[in-house]
Design a protein around this motif. Structure first.
Motif, PDB file in Angstrom:
ATOM      1  N   LEU A  31       0.829  -1.214   0.000  1.00 11.98           N
ATOM      2  CA  LEU A  31       0.000   0.000   0.000  1.00 11.98           C
ATOM      3  C   LEU A  31       0.858   1.257   0.000  1.00 11.98           C
ATOM      4  O   LEU A  31       0.527   2.247  -0.673  1.00 11.98           O
ATOM      5  CB  LEU A  31      -0.930  -0.003   1.218  1.00 11.98           C
ATOM      6  CG  LEU A  31      -2.026  -1.074   1.229  1.00 11.98           C
ATOM      7  CD1 LEU A  31      -2.812  -1.018   2.525  1.00 11.98           C
ATOM      8  CD2 LEU A  31      -2.955  -0.913   0.026  1.00 11.98           C
ATOM      9  N   PHE A  34       1.989   2.508  -3.311  1.00 10.09           N
ATOM     10  CA  PHE A  34       0.977   3.180  -4.127  1.00 10.09           C
ATOM     11  C   PHE A  34       0.474   4.469  -3.480  1.00 10.09           C
ATOM     12  O   PHE A  34      -0.501   5.056  -3.942  1.00 10.09           O
ATOM     13  CB  PHE A  34      -0.217   2.249  -4.369  1.00 10.09           C
ATOM     14  CG  PHE A  34       0.083   1.097  -5.273  1.00 10.09           C
ATOM     15  CD1 PHE A  34       0.120   1.268  -6.655  1.00 10.09           C
ATOM     16  CD2 PHE A  34       0.337  -0.156  -4.754  1.00 10.09           C
ATOM     17  CE1 PHE A  34       0.393   0.199  -7.491  1.00 10.09           C
ATOM     18  CE2 PHE A  34       0.608  -1.232  -5.587  1.00 10.09           C
ATOM     19  CZ  PHE A  34       0.649  -1.047  -6.954  1.00 10.09           C
ATOM     20  N   THR A  35       1.122   4.899  -2.404  1.00 10.52           N
ATOM     21  CA  THR A  35       0.697   6.097  -1.696  1.00 10.52           C
ATOM     22  C   THR A  35       1.429   7.321  -2.234  1.00 10.52           C
ATOM     23  O   THR A  35       2.604   7.248  -2.587  1.00 10.52           O
ATOM     24  CB  THR A  35       0.975   5.960  -0.185  1.00 10.52           C
ATOM     25  OG1 THR A  35       0.331   4.780   0.306  1.00 10.52           O
ATOM     26  CG2 THR A  35       0.449   7.170   0.576  1.00 10.52           C
ATOM     27  N   ASP A  36       0.720   8.440  -2.278  1.00  9.55           N
ATOM     28  CA  ASP A  36       1.316   9.685  -2.755  1.00  9.55           C
ATOM     29  C   ASP A  36       2.470  10.107  -1.851  1.00  9.55           C
ATOM     30  O   ASP A  36       2.407   9.971  -0.619  1.00  9.55           O
ATOM     31  CB  ASP A  36       0.255  10.782  -2.787  1.00  9.55           C
ATOM     32  CG  ASP A  36       0.795  12.082  -3.373  1.00  9.55           C
ATOM     33  OD1 ASP A  36       1.027  12.149  -4.575  1.00  9.55           O
ATOM     34  OD2 ASP A  36       0.989  13.028  -2.570  1.00  9.55           O
ATOM     35  N   ASN A  51      -4.599   9.422  -0.509  1.00  9.47           N
ATOM     36  CA  ASN A  51      -4.170   9.820  -1.861  1.00  9.47           C
ATOM     37  C   ASN A  51      -3.296   8.728  -2.471  1.00  9.47           C
ATOM     38  O   ASN A  51      -2.258   8.372  -1.908  1.00  9.47           O
ATOM     39  CB  ASN A  51      -3.393  11.140  -1.798  1.00  9.47           C
ATOM     40  CG  ASN A  51      -4.230  12.266  -1.231  1.00  9.47           C
ATOM     41  OD1 ASN A  51      -5.375  12.461  -1.633  1.00  9.47           O
ATOM     42  ND2 ASN A  51      -3.666  13.011  -0.280  1.00  9.47           N
ATOM     43  N   TRP A  52      -3.752   8.216  -3.596  1.00 10.16           N
ATOM     44  CA  TRP A  52      -3.034   7.147  -4.271  1.00 10.16           C
ATOM     45  C   TRP A  52      -2.177   7.721  -5.392  1.00 10.16           C
ATOM     46  O   TRP A  52      -2.496   8.754  -5.976  1.00 10.16           O
ATOM     47  CB  TRP A  52      -4.011   6.116  -4.836  1.00 10.16           C
ATOM     48  CG  TRP A  52      -4.869   5.478  -3.792  1.00 10.16           C
ATOM     49  CD1 TRP A  52      -6.044   5.960  -3.298  1.00 10.16           C
ATOM     50  CD2 TRP A  52      -4.608   4.264  -3.100  1.00 10.16           C
ATOM     51  NE1 TRP A  52      -6.549   5.117  -2.335  1.00 10.16           N
ATOM     52  CE2 TRP A  52      -5.694   4.058  -2.191  1.00 10.16           C
ATOM     53  CE3 TRP A  52      -3.596   3.320  -3.145  1.00 10.16           C
ATOM     54  CZ2 TRP A  52      -5.759   2.951  -1.357  1.00 10.16           C
ATOM     55  CZ3 TRP A  52      -3.665   2.211  -2.312  1.00 10.16           C
ATOM     56  CH2 TRP A  52      -4.737   2.043  -1.437  1.00 10.16           C
ATOM     57  N   SER A  53      -1.090   7.016  -5.692  1.00  2.46           N
ATOM     58  CA  SER A  53      -0.203   7.491  -6.752  1.00  2.46           C
ATOM     59  C   SER A  53       0.598   6.317  -7.324  1.00  2.46           C
ATOM     60  O   SER A  53       0.967   5.380  -6.603  1.00  2.46           O
ATOM     61  CB  SER A  53       0.765   8.548  -6.199  1.00  2.46           C
ATOM     62  OG  SER A  53       1.713   8.908  -7.179  1.00  2.46           O
ATOM     63  N   SER A 258       8.108   6.528  -1.356  1.00  2.99           N
ATOM     64  CA  SER A 258       7.293   5.489  -1.982  1.00  2.99           C
ATOM     65  C   SER A 258       8.128   4.582  -2.871  1.00  2.99           C
ATOM     66  O   SER A 258       7.809   3.397  -3.030  1.00  2.99           O
ATOM     67  CB  SER A 258       6.150   6.118  -2.799  1.00  2.99           C
ATOM     68  OG  SER A 258       6.654   6.997  -3.788  1.00  2.99           O
TER      69      SER A 258
END
Length: 293
Positions: A31, A34-36, A51-53, A258
């Motif tokens: 996770l 994939f986090t900003d 917020n996903w990124s 990330s």
């Protein structure tokens, strides 16, 4: 009967809790990848990111053929190193397990001695680099440190002694079988659990190794995936440090936090794929091979 069912339920519940506790770090790792980046810097790693990124994976993909070459190097080194290590280990353990071999105790002492003492990093580096000239070659990623380990040799020797009766070997000799035939057609097929166990240990060691690459490899084309991932992190930190000291503003936020998680995901992915196929041999090989013979 009721007590037995209750014990089964309790053991099942405990196992389930342990599985969840084990999976949480892996889930957090995935996770976080994939986090900003800004959310990680402000709130830290969390199981419930807002917020996903995909910036970290996009950054990795932009490395193009370089990362695939690093993967290829790691796969090649892991396969060749594991096969060679298992073959040598199994062959070395065979005479140590034979009571008819006159020097088996001396050989066992020689193997066990290496678990207690070694020449150290400097002596090892001089030997491999100056005398064997393996620097900047694939052999530098295979031979030093991991090709043969005393622990694996003793594990296989104990398995031979505790699970393969001498009468079976004697019967084969009476039928005219030589030592090579006995080893390849009797010992190895019967030692599949422990061979699978040391294959897993050795494969994980080769896959996760970055020390040999750090010591012996200067050519970036020979970097395995671990050294390549370390290089990516160093490049990101160097860009940030240079920008900070020169006063130049970076218009694009580099996803260093990330990316660390994405690198870890990429690093453990092959392990997660392979492990289910060998796990049934792992416990049996370790438990039986660890019994003192």
């Amino acid at each position: 009967m009721i007590e037995q069912k209750r014990a089964v339920r309790v053991s099942t519940a405990i196992t389930l809790v342990l599985v969840i506790v084990t999976l949480i770090p892996i889930l957090l790792l995935v996770l976080a990848s994939f986090t900003d980046e800004k959310e990680i810097l402000s709130s830290g790693y969390t199981l419930f990111p807002e917020n996903w990124s995909l910036d970290s994976y996009i950054y990795m993909i932009k490395q193009g053929s370089t990362i695939f070459r690093a993967y290829g190097i790691s796969i090649l080194v892991t396969v060749i190193g594991t096969v060679a290590s298992v073959f040598i280990t199994a062959m070395l353990a065979y005479p140590m397990s034979r009571k008819s071999f006159k020097y088996r105790n001396a050989l066992a002492f020689f193997v066990f001695f290496t678990m207690l003492f070694n020449g150290g990093v400097v002596a090892s580096y001089i030997m491999w680099a100056r005398f064997f000239h393996i620097k900047d070659t694939l052999l530098a990623l295979i031979l030093p440190n991991y090709l043969v380990t005393a622990f694996n040799v003793i594990l296989v020797r104990n398995y031979y002694q505790n699970n393969i009766p001498d009468s079976l070997i004697e019967s084969a000799q009476l039928d005219g079988a030589g030592e090579g035939t006995i080893f390849f057609k009797i010992m190895l097929p019967l030692a599949v659990p422990t061979v699978a166990t040391i294959s897993l240990f050795t494969g994980l060691t080769y896959w996760n190794d970055w020390i040999n690459g750090l010591y012996f490899i200067n050519d970036t084309k020979l970097f395995g995936i671990q050294n390549f991932l370390i290089r990516i992190m160093n490049n990101i930190q160097a860009l940030k440090s240079t920008a900070a000291t020169s006063g130049v503003a970076i218009t694009v936020e580099l996803p260093s936090s990330s990316v660390r998680m994405a690198l870890a995901v990429i690093g453990i992915l092959p392990i997660l794929v392979i492990f289910p196929f060998v796990q049934k041999y792992l416990i049996r090989g370790v438990v039986v091979g660890a019994v003192k013979g």
